[in-house]
Structures are given as C-alpha cells and as structure tokens.
Motif scaffolding. Structure first.
Motif, short mmCIF file in Angstrom:
data_model
loop_
_atom_site.label_atom_id
_atom_site.label_comp_id
_atom_site.label_asym_id
_atom_site.label_seq_id
_atom_site.Cartn_x
_atom_site.Cartn_y
_atom_site.Cartn_z
N LYS A 319 0.82 -1.22 0.00
CA LYS A 319 0.00 0.00 0.00
C LYS A 319 0.86 1.27 0.00
CE LYS A 319 -0.91 0.74 4.94
NZ LYS A 319 -1.94 0.89 5.98
N THR A 320 0.36 2.25 -0.69
CA THR A 320 1.00 3.57 -0.74
C THR A 320 0.05 4.60 -0.15
OG1 THR A 320 0.22 3.77 -3.03
CG2 THR A 320 2.48 3.01 -2.70
N HIS A 321 -1.02 4.90 -0.89
CA HIS A 321 -2.02 5.87 -0.42
C HIS A 321 -3.25 5.18 0.14
CE1 HIS A 321 -3.36 4.67 -4.42
NE2 HIS A 321 -4.58 5.03 -4.04
N GLN A 322 -3.37 3.87 -0.03
CA GLN A 322 -4.61 3.16 0.31
C GLN A 322 -4.82 3.08 1.83
OE1 GLN A 322 -2.20 1.91 -1.67
NE2 GLN A 322 -3.09 1.40 -3.66
N PHE A 323 -6.10 3.13 2.20
CA PHE A 323 -6.52 2.96 3.60
C PHE A 323 -7.05 1.54 3.70
CE2 PHE A 323 -9.21 3.38 7.34
CZ PHE A 323 -8.51 4.27 8.15
N LEU A 324 -6.44 0.76 4.59
CA LEU A 324 -6.70 -0.68 4.63
C LEU A 324 -7.44 -1.07 5.92
CD1 LEU A 324 -6.22 -3.32 3.09
CD2 LEU A 324 -4.00 -3.50 4.24
N ILE A 325 -8.60 -1.69 5.76
CA ILE A 325 -9.41 -2.14 6.89
C ILE A 325 -9.51 -3.66 6.83
CG2 ILE A 325 -11.63 -2.03 8.08
CD1 ILE A 325 -12.11 0.67 6.74
N GLY A 326 -9.00 -4.32 7.87
CA GLY A 326 -9.06 -5.77 7.94
C GLY A 326 -10.11 -6.23 8.93
N PHE A 327 -10.45 -7.50 8.85
CA PHE A 327 -11.39 -8.13 9.77
C PHE A 327 -10.72 -9.33 10.43
CE2 PHE A 327 -14.55 -5.46 8.08
CZ PHE A 327 -15.73 -5.62 8.81
N ALA A 328 -11.10 -9.59 11.66
CA ALA A 328 -10.58 -10.76 12.37
C ALA A 328 -11.73 -11.45 13.10
CB ALA A 328 -9.49 -10.35 13.36
N ALA A 329 -12.01 -12.68 12.70
CA ALA A 329 -13.02 -13.49 13.40
C ALA A 329 -12.28 -14.37 14.38
CB ALA A 329 -13.80 -14.32 12.40
N GLU A 330 -12.49 -14.13 15.67
CA GLU A 330 -11.73 -14.83 16.70
C GLU A 330 -12.67 -15.61 17.64
OE1 GLU A 330 -8.58 -14.92 16.50
OE2 GLU A 330 -8.13 -13.21 15.20
N THR A 331 -12.08 -16.52 18.40
CA THR A 331 -12.85 -17.27 19.40
C THR A 331 -12.30 -17.09 20.81
OG1 THR A 331 -11.49 -19.25 19.01
CG2 THR A 331 -13.53 -19.03 17.71
N ASP A 332 -11.13 -16.45 20.92
CA ASP A 332 -10.55 -16.20 22.25
C ASP A 332 -9.51 -15.09 22.14
OD1 ASP A 332 -8.72 -17.80 20.78
OD2 ASP A 332 -7.69 -18.34 22.64
N GLU A 333 -9.18 -14.47 23.27
CA GLU A 333 -8.16 -13.42 23.35
C GLU A 333 -8.29 -12.42 22.20
OE1 GLU A 333 -4.31 -14.78 25.45
OE2 GLU A 333 -4.71 -16.34 23.96
N LEU A 334 -9.45 -11.84 22.11
CA LEU A 334 -9.81 -10.98 20.98
C LEU A 334 -8.81 -9.86 20.74
CD1 LEU A 334 -12.15 -10.54 18.91
CD2 LEU A 334 -13.08 -8.88 20.51
N GLU A 335 -8.53 -9.07 21.77
CA GLU A 335 -7.66 -7.91 21.58
C GLU A 335 -6.24 -8.33 21.20
OE1 GLU A 335 -6.35 -3.75 23.78
OE2 GLU A 335 -7.92 -5.00 24.64
N LYS A 336 -5.73 -9.35 21.85
CA LYS A 336 -4.37 -9.80 21.57
C LYS A 336 -4.23 -10.21 20.11
CE LYS A 336 -1.12 -13.54 22.67
NZ LYS A 336 -0.89 -14.75 23.49
N HIS A 337 -5.14 -11.04 19.63
CA HIS A 337 -5.06 -11.51 18.26
C HIS A 337 -5.33 -10.38 17.26
CE1 HIS A 337 -4.46 -15.56 19.53
NE2 HIS A 337 -5.68 -15.73 20.03
N ALA A 338 -6.24 -9.49 17.62
CA ALA A 338 -6.57 -8.38 16.72
C ALA A 338 -5.39 -7.44 16.54
CB ALA A 338 -7.78 -7.62 17.25
N MET A 339 -4.75 -7.07 17.62
CA MET A 339 -3.61 -6.15 17.53
C MET A 339 -2.44 -6.79 16.80
SD MET A 339 -4.49 -3.25 18.68
CE MET A 339 -2.86 -2.49 18.71
N ASP A 340 -2.24 -8.08 17.04
CA ASP A 340 -1.17 -8.78 16.33
C ASP A 340 -1.43 -8.77 14.82
OD1 ASP A 340 1.15 -10.71 16.14
OD2 ASP A 340 -0.47 -12.00 15.38
N LYS A 341 -2.67 -9.06 14.44
CA LYS A 341 -3.02 -9.09 13.01
C LYS A 341 -2.90 -7.71 12.39
CE LYS A 341 -6.57 -10.80 9.84
NZ LYS A 341 -7.83 -11.58 9.71
N LEU A 342 -3.37 -6.68 13.10
CA LEU A 342 -3.30 -5.31 12.58
C LEU A 342 -1.86 -4.91 12.27
CD1 LEU A 342 -5.25 -2.22 13.65
CD2 LEU A 342 -2.77 -2.11 13.80
N LYS A 343 -0.95 -5.23 13.18
CA LYS A 343 0.45 -4.81 13.00
C LYS A 343 1.15 -5.65 11.94
CE LYS A 343 0.73 -3.04 17.70
NZ LYS A 343 1.20 -3.26 19.10
N ARG A 344 0.91 -6.97 11.93
CA ARG A 344 1.57 -7.84 10.95
C ARG A 344 1.13 -7.52 9.53
NH1 ARG A 344 0.05 -12.53 10.60
NH2 ARG A 344 -1.59 -12.66 12.20
N LYS A 345 -0.11 -7.10 9.39
CA LYS A 345 -0.66 -6.92 8.04
C LYS A 345 -0.78 -5.46 7.64
CE LYS A 345 -2.66 -11.43 8.41
NZ LYS A 345 -3.66 -12.41 7.96
#
Length: 406
Positions: A319-345
């Motif tokens: 990405k250069t100018h694009q605004f990227l919104i991801g989704f995460a469907a989780e079953t446990d430790e929602l915030e931990k997995h969400a923040m990890d995915k946001l940063k990795r991707k």
C-alpha cells in the motif's frame, strides 16, 4: 440541536411513564416538534393533559378517535415522523413489535412507519432477562431498531438490577447524536473515493464435488458496501461464496478461490482509496486438485494442504495511499489476536469480533465488534444490525481520511 425535527414519542404503561413528561419537555426545548401517542395503560400513570401541555399538540390514545377527518391519524403520524421514540418501552410493546401485532394506536403506527425507531426499554429485571424478551429485542435489533439500554439500580418493584429506563437527559442526548449523524451522512463524506469491499468465503477445490470453505455468509461485507455507497463513495464488491444476494445497485466481481480474489484485488489496487477486507479467505488449499471425483476406499484418506497467499498481508506491504481495513473473526483473546493481526498486516483499522458470542457469528443479521488501530481500541460497538455496524465502520474510516482521530 433538534430544531425542526419531528419526533413521535410513544409512551407505554410502566412506572417509568412519568419520565416521559421530562423527556418531552427537553425535546421541545431543544427545538423538536413532538407529538405523543400513549397506550391505554400509560394513561394510568400519567395524564394525556400533561403531555399535551408539554408537547403543545394533541395526544393520541385511540386508533378510532380521528381528530382530523381529512386524514387517517396513525398513517399521518407514521409518515410525519423523522424519528419514532418509545420511552418507556415495556415488554408488551417490544413483543408486539417483534410479532407484528397492531391492536392499538401505538403498535399500529409503529407497524406503518418507515421512520427510524428508537426504544428505551423499562421493566423488572427478571422480565428484561427473560428469554422471550431477549429474543424479541434481538429480532428488533436485527431489523435496525435502535435500543437505549436501561440502567441498573433500584427498581420500582423493589428489585435491584437492570431494567430502569435511562434518564431523560441521556435519552435526549442520544436523540441529538442520532440526528447529528444523519446530518453527517447527508454531507456524503466519502464522495469521490473509490472503495473496494470483499465479502463471503473462498472455496478451495479438493475434487469436482468437494471443497474447503467456511461459514461466511457475505452479509457483513454487503452491508459495508451499502454503507460506503450511502456515504457517497464509488463502490465495488469482490465476492466469494455467499449465502445472500449482493446489493443489486453495486458492481460485483465474483471469484471462487483465494488466488482469484487476490488477482481481482491487485487488478484494481492502484485506483483504490479504501479496501475493506471483510471476506473470510481460506488459509490453506489442497496441494493438488483431483480432476475427477475421488472414490471412497477402506483406507484412511490423507489430504495434503499448502498455504494460500495472505491477501491482506500482501496488500498491506504494497500500500502507498490506500486505507486498509481488515477483519478478524476470533474465538478467544480478541484484543491480543486483533492487535497482532493489525500490526503484521499493516492495517489502518482492524475490526474484530468473537464469533462465539451471541448475535456475532457467521450468518447472523447482527454483529458485535471492536475496532482497533495501531494505538489500541478505538471503538467498541455493541450488538446491533450489521447495516448499522457497517455504517459506523465507514463513518470512522471517513473521519480518518479527513484527518480526525475520533
């Protein structure tokens, strides 16, 4: 704040009906034009004359008491309102709305109106938690009815718990916020933006009759596409396998596999301003796809899987100018997995939900989500219709593009 707004106030028969007088007064003082419908039981707690004096309009109680012969009252009121607000909303009126019963002036008008509806429930704590009432409220929320959750405390019945109608000041503030949001929508804050939304699940073929997929219905992605269009954007959908039809007014590119979805997105990536990656993409695919149906044998069947391209991570790196919104469907430790995915991707926003939570799983008409950015939780959205969740997500994206950190 409410100047010129037309609010139809429904008052039902609970002890909290006395608060309707203060609520009506506050709405009128803020500039709203208020008309009141009372149920027969509501008149046992507060008089029609009180609300007539405060609203400066006739108060309606009887479906057959036509005050103006040139019009049918309940249809006229239903068409007139910018917002229908029922406060207090008893278990009875909630049940009637869910079932589509129209046996008095208020329930008939509620069935006839096309205006947004907002309820402020009030009842005994055990009534509020009863499975029938819970089911009815869930049904109404899935239809887009807005709920102002009751507070907790000492109830008139002597019990302590949840069920006390919110205070008039709070309800008036919620109404003001609603109309403020409506005004922002009218400004079409995403006008001129090109938005691509992915929806549904991908299908990875094992053979001509078997495949790997998931339970994604496409409802959330389609709701986001409609919300983006409502905010003025030029919208395109890239859809995998879905359980519902896409919005007919929005162009759709249909794909099957994760690789096909990636190719469809890269083809439009440079012209994309916002990508909302709501699709549930299969992480793995069979190493080989059989050309013919694999026949059953007496021995164990071993299926070798290989990893699919991670579409979100790949586009996040590009990405250069694009605004990227991801989704995460989780079953446990929602915030931990969400923040990890946001940063990795390398997402700008990550929308996460616990798919095991009631009203938040695949195929549901409602959702419960938390939205994160690089700093952590931005917004927590309680259970509401996916259309409303989608609108809030896209409003947040529009604000971020405009430079706001809301």
């Amino acid at each position: 704040m409410l100047s010129g707004k037309k609010i139809l106030l429904g008052v039902t028969g609970g002890i909290a009906a006395f608060k309707a007088a203060s609520l009506c007064s506050k709405l009128v003082k803020e500039g709203a034009e208020v008309r009141v419908i009372m149920t027969e039981s509501a008149t046992k707690f507060i008089t029609e004359l009180t609300l007539q004096a405060l609203s400066k309009n006739f108060v309606y109680t009887d479906t057959f008491d036509e005050k103006h012969p040139e019009s049918i009252a309940h249809i006229n009121l239903a068409d007139w309102a910018d917002l229908v607000l029922v406060a207090p909303a008893t278990a009875n009126i909630i049940g009637k709305m869910a079932a589509g019963i129209a046996d008095d002036m208020l329930s008939t008008t509620l069935l006839a109106t096309q205006a947004p509806i907002m309820l402020a429930p009030a009842m005994n704590v055990h009534m509020y938690m009863h499975p029938a009432v819970t089911r009815n409220m869930e049904e109404l929320v899935s239809r887009g009815v807005m709920m102002i959750e009751p507070g907790e405390g000492l109830l008139a019945c002597g019990y302590t718990g949840k069920g006390r109608m919110e205070e008039p000041e709070t309800i008036a503030s919620v109404v003001e916020d609603f109309f403020a949001r409506q005004a922002k929508l009218a400004e079409r804050p995403l006008a001129g933006k090109r938005i691509v939304v992915t929806a549904g699940g991908t299908v990875e073929r094992i053979d001509p009759v078997r495949f790997i997929s998931n339970d994604s219905s496409g409802k959330m992605g389609f709701a986001i596409a409609k919300a983006a269009q409502r905010l003025g954007a030029e919208v395109m959908i890239v859809a995998g396998s879905t359980q519902v039809s896409p919005p007919p007014e929005i162009p759709v590119t249909t794909v099957t596999s994760a690789q096909e979805m990636y190719e469809a997105l890269t083809a439009v990536w440079e012209e994309t301003d916002i990508l909302v990656k709501a699709a549930a993409v299969a992480d793995y695919r069979p190493k080989e796809t059989a050309r013919h149906k694999i026949k059953k044998s007496d021995e164990a069947f071993v299926l070798e899987l290989v990893k699919n391209i991670d579409i979100l991570e790949s586009l996040g790196k590009q990405k250069t100018h694009q605004f990227l919104i991801g989704f995460a469907a989780e079953t446990d430790e929602l915030e931990k997995h969400a923040m990890d995915k946001l940063k990795r991707k390398n997402c700008d926003l990550l929308v996460a939900n616990d798919v095991t939570a009631e009203g938040a799983g695949f195929g549901s008409d409602t959702n419960v989500v938390n939205i994160y950015d690089a700093s952590g939780l931005v917004q927590s959205i309680p259970r509401m219709a996916k259309e409303e969740v989608a609108l809030r997500i896209m409003e947040l994206a529009a604000a971020r593009l405009a430079g706001s950190r809301q």
